[in-house]
Design a protein around this motif. Sequence first.
Motif, mmCIF file in Angstrom:
data_model
loop_
_atom_site.group_PDB
_atom_site.id
_atom_site.type_symbol
_atom_site.label_atom_id
_atom_site.label_comp_id
_atom_site.label_asym_id
_atom_site.label_seq_id
_atom_site.Cartn_x
_atom_site.Cartn_y
_atom_site.Cartn_z
ATOM 1 N N ILE A 116 0.840 -1.196 0.000
ATOM 2 C CA ILE A 116 0.000 0.000 0.000
ATOM 3 C C ILE A 116 0.878 1.251 0.000
ATOM 4 N N HIS A 117 1.962 1.189 0.759
ATOM 5 C CA HIS A 117 2.922 2.297 0.792
ATOM 6 C C HIS A 117 3.455 2.580 -0.617
ATOM 7 N N ALA A 118 3.820 1.527 -1.321
ATOM 8 C CA ALA A 118 4.346 1.677 -2.680
ATOM 9 C C ALA A 118 3.276 2.223 -3.622
ATOM 10 N N SER A 155 12.748 7.923 -5.848
ATOM 11 C CA SER A 155 13.720 7.047 -5.184
ATOM 12 C C SER A 155 13.069 5.754 -4.709
ATOM 13 N N GLY A 156 11.794 5.828 -4.328
ATOM 14 C CA GLY A 156 11.096 4.627 -3.882
ATOM 15 C C GLY A 156 10.978 3.561 -4.956
ATOM 16 N N LEU A 157 11.038 3.975 -6.209
ATOM 17 C CA LEU A 157 10.950 3.020 -7.314
ATOM 18 C C LEU A 157 12.148 2.073 -7.358
ATOM 19 N N PHE A 169 1.343 2.994 -15.025
ATOM 20 C CA PHE A 169 2.490 2.239 -15.550
ATOM 21 C C PHE A 169 3.234 1.533 -14.422
ATOM 22 N N PHE A 170 3.577 2.257 -13.366
ATOM 23 C CA PHE A 170 4.336 1.638 -12.284
ATOM 24 C C PHE A 170 3.456 0.752 -11.416
ATOM 25 N N TRP A 171 2.177 1.078 -11.282
ATOM 26 C CA TRP A 171 1.253 0.245 -10.483
ATOM 27 C C TRP A 171 1.164 -1.152 -11.088
#
Length: 224
Positions: free
Chosen positions: A42-44, A119-121, A220-222
Motif C-alpha cells: 500500500i505504501h508503494a 527514489s522509492g521506485l 504504468f508503475f502500479w
Amino acid sequence: MQAVHVWDVLVRIFHWALVVAVLLSFYTLKTDGAPFLFPIEIHAQAGYVVLGLLTFRWIWAFFGTHYARFRAFLTSPKTSASYAQSLIRRQPTPYAGHNPLGGWAVLILMLSLTFQAVSGLFLSDDIFFSGPLYGSLGNAFSNALVSWHALNAQFLMVLIGLHLVAIAVHAALGERLVKAMFTGVKTFTQTPADAINVSIRLPIISALVAILAGTGMSVFFWLQ
C-alpha cells in the motif's frame, strides 16, 4: 470585500488527492498498517499515486492556469525578504496566489516529494517488496538510496509541519487558506499584490496532456 477566483478545480483536486496519498504513505510506514495485510504494498501504491499527481503538477506549473504557474508565485529574493518583514510586523502584503515565501516553500515541497516518489521506485525491503526499478541501475545504487529515502522522509515531515504552521499563522491573520483550497476563491479587503484580470478557465489541451501524463505514470508503475 473583493473575491478573487484563484485555484482552478484541477489544482484543488491535486492538492487534496496528494494530502490523502501522503498521509496513507506515512501511515503504512510509521505504523503496523492495519487493516492492510501487506502495508508495504500500500505504501508503494500510494507512492505511485504521488508520482502521478506530481507529474501532473509539474506540467501544470508551466502550462496551467495563471495562479498555478511557477511564474506567478516564484519571486525574487528581494521580494521574498520584503514579504517576510511585513509578516513579522503582522501586516503582510495580501497575495491572491501563493505569497513569496509560500511560493518557494511549494517548490521545495514538490522537489522533496518528487525525490521521495522516484527514489522509492529503486528500493526493496528484501522480503515482501521490490520497487519496479530495483536493481536497474545496480544494487549498490538502490542500496545507497535507502538512507536518502529515509532522510528525505524526515525532511518532508518538517516541511509538512511548517506548512501547517503557516496555515495557522495566516488563519490568525484572517486569511482562510484551507477554505480557499476547497472553493478556489479568496476574499480580500484590499487588492492583492498579484491581482490580475485573467480567466482561470482551464486550457483544455494542457489539462488533457497533464492529466493523461499523470495518470499514465501512476498506472504504468502500479502494473509493474
